[in-house]
Design a protein around this motif. Structure first.
Motif, PDB file in Angstrom:
ATOM      1  N   LYS A   8       0.814  -1.207   0.000  1.00  0.00           N
ATOM      2  CA  LYS A   8       0.000   0.000   0.000  1.00  0.00           C
ATOM      3  C   LYS A   8       0.857   1.272   0.000  1.00  0.00           C
ATOM      4  N   PRO A   9       1.430   1.643  -1.123  1.00  0.00           N
ATOM      5  CA  PRO A   9       2.453   2.680  -1.153  1.00  0.00           C
ATOM      6  C   PRO A   9       1.998   4.074  -0.761  1.00  0.00           C
ATOM      7  N   LEU A  10       0.685   4.301  -0.566  1.00  0.00           N
ATOM      8  CA  LEU A  10       0.253   5.629  -0.155  1.00  0.00           C
ATOM      9  C   LEU A  10      -0.429   5.624   1.209  1.00  0.00           C
ATOM     10  N   ASN A  11      -0.115   4.656   2.061  1.00  0.00           N
ATOM     11  CA  ASN A  11      -0.573   4.711   3.444  1.00  0.00           C
ATOM     12  C   ASN A  11      -0.041   5.973   4.110  1.00  0.00           C
ATOM     13  N   LEU A  12      -0.821   6.514   5.024  1.00  0.00           N
ATOM     14  CA  LEU A  12      -0.429   7.717   5.746  1.00  0.00           C
ATOM     15  C   LEU A  12       0.196   7.340   7.083  1.00  0.00           C
ATOM     16  N   GLY A  13       1.300   7.968   7.412  1.00  0.00           N
ATOM     17  CA  GLY A  13       1.958   7.733   8.691  1.00  0.00           C
ATOM     18  C   GLY A  13       2.445   9.039   9.290  1.00  0.00           C
ATOM     19  N   TYR A  14       2.993   8.954  10.485  1.00  0.00           N
ATOM     20  CA  TYR A  14       3.509  10.128  11.184  1.00  0.00           C
ATOM     21  C   TYR A  14       4.818   9.781  11.879  1.00  0.00           C
ATOM     22  N   ALA A  15       5.610  10.797  12.125  1.00  0.00           N
ATOM     23  CA  ALA A  15       6.734  10.688  13.046  1.00  0.00           C
ATOM     24  C   ALA A  15       6.546  11.750  14.115  1.00  0.00           C
TER      25      ALA A  15
ATOM     26  N   LEU B   3       5.297  16.977  15.414  1.00  0.00           N
ATOM     27  CA  LEU B   3       4.685  15.888  14.645  1.00  0.00           C
ATOM     28  C   LEU B   3       4.710  16.256  13.177  1.00  0.00           C
ATOM     29  N   TYR B   4       5.024  15.256  12.327  1.00  0.00           N
ATOM     30  CA  TYR B   4       4.942  15.486  10.888  1.00  0.00           C
ATOM     31  C   TYR B   4       4.392  14.247  10.208  1.00  0.00           C
ATOM     32  N   GLY B   5       3.477  14.466   9.264  1.00  0.00           N
ATOM     33  CA  GLY B   5       2.880  13.377   8.509  1.00  0.00           C
ATOM     34  C   GLY B   5       3.614  13.128   7.210  1.00  0.00           C
TER      35      GLY B   5
ATOM     36  N   ARG C  42      -1.324  19.315   9.414  1.00  0.00           N
ATOM     37  CA  ARG C  42      -0.252  20.090   8.806  1.00  0.00           C
ATOM     38  C   ARG C  42       0.276  21.105   9.804  1.00  0.00           C
ATOM     39  N   GLY C  43       1.578  21.105  10.033  1.00  0.00           N
ATOM     40  CA  GLY C  43       2.182  22.060  10.947  1.00  0.00           C
ATOM     41  C   GLY C  43       2.160  23.467  10.379  1.00  0.00           C
ATOM     42  N   MET C  44       2.022  24.454  11.267  1.00  0.00           N
ATOM     43  CA  MET C  44       2.027  25.870  10.890  1.00  0.00           C
ATOM     44  C   MET C  44       2.785  26.674  11.930  1.00  0.00           C
ATOM     45  N   ALA C  45       3.655  27.555  11.463  1.00  0.00           N
ATOM     46  CA  ALA C  45       4.306  28.499  12.358  1.00  0.00           C
ATOM     47  C   ALA C  45       3.412  29.719  12.543  1.00  0.00           C
ATOM     48  N   LEU C  46       3.447  30.306  13.728  1.00  0.00           N
ATOM     49  CA  LEU C  46       2.593  31.452  13.995  1.00  0.00           C
ATOM     50  C   LEU C  46       2.972  32.663  13.151  1.00  0.00           C
ATOM     51  N   ASP C  47       4.242  32.768  12.774  1.00  0.00           N
ATOM     52  CA  ASP C  47       4.715  33.972  12.105  1.00  0.00           C
ATOM     53  C   ASP C  47       4.867  33.815  10.593  1.00  0.00           C
TER      54      ASP C  47
ATOM     55  N   TYR D 252      -0.856  23.277  14.627  1.00  0.00           N
ATOM     56  CA  TYR D 252      -1.265  22.352  13.567  1.00  0.00           C
ATOM     57  C   TYR D 252      -2.616  22.745  13.010  1.00  0.00           C
ATOM     58  N   LEU D 253      -2.750  22.635  11.681  1.00  0.00           N
ATOM     59  CA  LEU D 253      -4.037  22.741  11.036  1.00  0.00           C
ATOM     60  C   LEU D 253      -4.517  21.318  10.813  1.00  0.00           C
ATOM     61  N   ALA D 254      -5.595  20.937  11.510  1.00  0.00           N
ATOM     62  CA  ALA D 254      -6.131  19.580  11.440  1.00  0.00           C
ATOM     63  C   ALA D 254      -7.292  19.551  10.459  1.00  0.00           C
ATOM     64  N   PHE D 255      -7.306  18.544   9.574  1.00  0.00           N
ATOM     65  CA  PHE D 255      -8.349  18.353   8.571  1.00  0.00           C
ATOM     66  C   PHE D 255      -9.185  17.136   8.953  1.00  0.00           C
TER      67      PHE D 255
END
Length: 321
Positions: free
Chosen positions: A14-21, A35-37, A169-174, A153-156
């Motif tokens: 399944k080459p497009l499974n989603l994971g995180y570190a 955290l990064y996906g 998706r991570g987001m910096a405040l600035d 993080y912007l959560a979908f």
């Protein structure tokens, strides 16, 4: 922790499974830092940050600015003296949640457990999206959130109650981000939209196949409302909520599993501050039963063509066993 070297067929699942570190400030992986996906089978660029100009170590939490926003002003200032540490790797997420890495054409290596990162002064723990959603606190235990004030993080989510997580998706405040947007009449699911929502992914084949017509939309933290507010997205077929990294660290399960607002269990869970219709908290203060998953999608696995080259930092390629 363990390191296993399987055959190359490990990369065929399944080459497009989603994971995180997930990144942690301690060797037991209990003090959350970042955290990064990533999508399985794709190659990612890495920008690391280890030492300050005076030779002192950059704390794990501070280094996460280069994980979340490597091209942003905070990271660039942090690595201006040495340019940071650059590399790339390819990952595969197996159905059992194992994470295999490939570096320079070598055999895949499966990584399990809490491991030291050579790109940040952190420890890392990889896992699949399905594992994280099934048992969030086993993978990201609640912690203090100290030192995480500059990003979030912007959560979908696939559903209007923000209970079925499609991606983070991570987001910096600035530093605003750009998201490839759905125009009128564009078709696609929230899970598929993740290919266009992550940094750099809007240029990939998987995103191109959606044939989006909305163009790039710039989003700043100030555009997204208070931390923990669930709202319909007008640029993707998702509902979203902005979560400060501090809030996420203190209560990760409220973001990953059902719950529209971040806070203690006694607070209401509805989108507008009220309990969802037909549900209420029990007299003993317990949470209502989990809402059904949005529309039957399995957002942890998406069958779309391969894509390449997202900016991400999953630093398993040079793991010290």
């Amino acid at each position: 922790a363990s390191v296993i070297t399987p055959g190359m067929d490990a990369m065929e699942t399944k080459p497009l499974n989603l994971g995180y570190a997930a990144f942690f400030a301690d060797e037991n992986c209990t003090e959350f830092a970042g955290l990064y996906g990533y999508f399985s089978g794709q190659t990612y660029d890495i920008t690391g940050a280890l030492t300050n100009e005076d030779g002192t170590d950059i704390p794990c939490a501070e280094g996460m600015t280069c994980l979340i926003d490597p091209d942003g002003p905070a990271c660039q200032a942090l690595i201006a003296h040495d340019g940071g540490f650059l590399g790339n790797l390819t990952l595969d997420v197996g159905d059992d949640g194992s994470v295999a890495i490939v570096r320079d054409g070598a055999d895949p290596t499966v990584i399990e457990g809490c491991l030291n990162s050579p790109y940040y002064n952190c420890w890392i723990k990889p896992f699949s999206s399905a594992q994280l959603k099934a048992d969030p606190e086993s993978y990201i235990p609640p912690s203090s959130g100290m030192g995480l004030e500059n990003y979030g993080y912007l959560a979908f989510y696939t559903d209007e109650g923000c209970s079925d997580l499609a991606g983070l998706r991570g987001m910096a405040l600035d530093n605003p981000i750009q998201v490839e947007s759905f125009g009128e009449g564009d078709e696609g699911t929230c899970a598929e939209a993740m290919y266009c929502a992550k940094p750099g992914w809007g240029e990939t084949t998987a995103c191109d196949n959606l044939e989006l017509t909305g163009g790039l939309t710039t989003l700043a933290v100030d555009d997204l409302g208070p931390s923990g507010t669930c709202a319909a997205s007008d640029i993707t077929p998702c509902h979203t909520q902005w979560i400060s990294a501090t809030d996420f660290a203190q209560d990760p399960a409220s973001v990953i599993t059902p719950g529209g607002t971040v806070g203690p269990p006694s607070e209401p869970e509805g989108v507008d501050g009220t309990d969802p219709p037909g549900e209420s908290e029990g007299d003993d203060g317990t949470e209502p039963p989990s809402e059904p998953k949005g529309n039957g999608e399995d957002s942890g696995s998406i069958s779309l063509p391969c894509m390449k080259g997202a900016v991400v930092a999953i630093f398993l390629s040079y793991i010290c066993a």
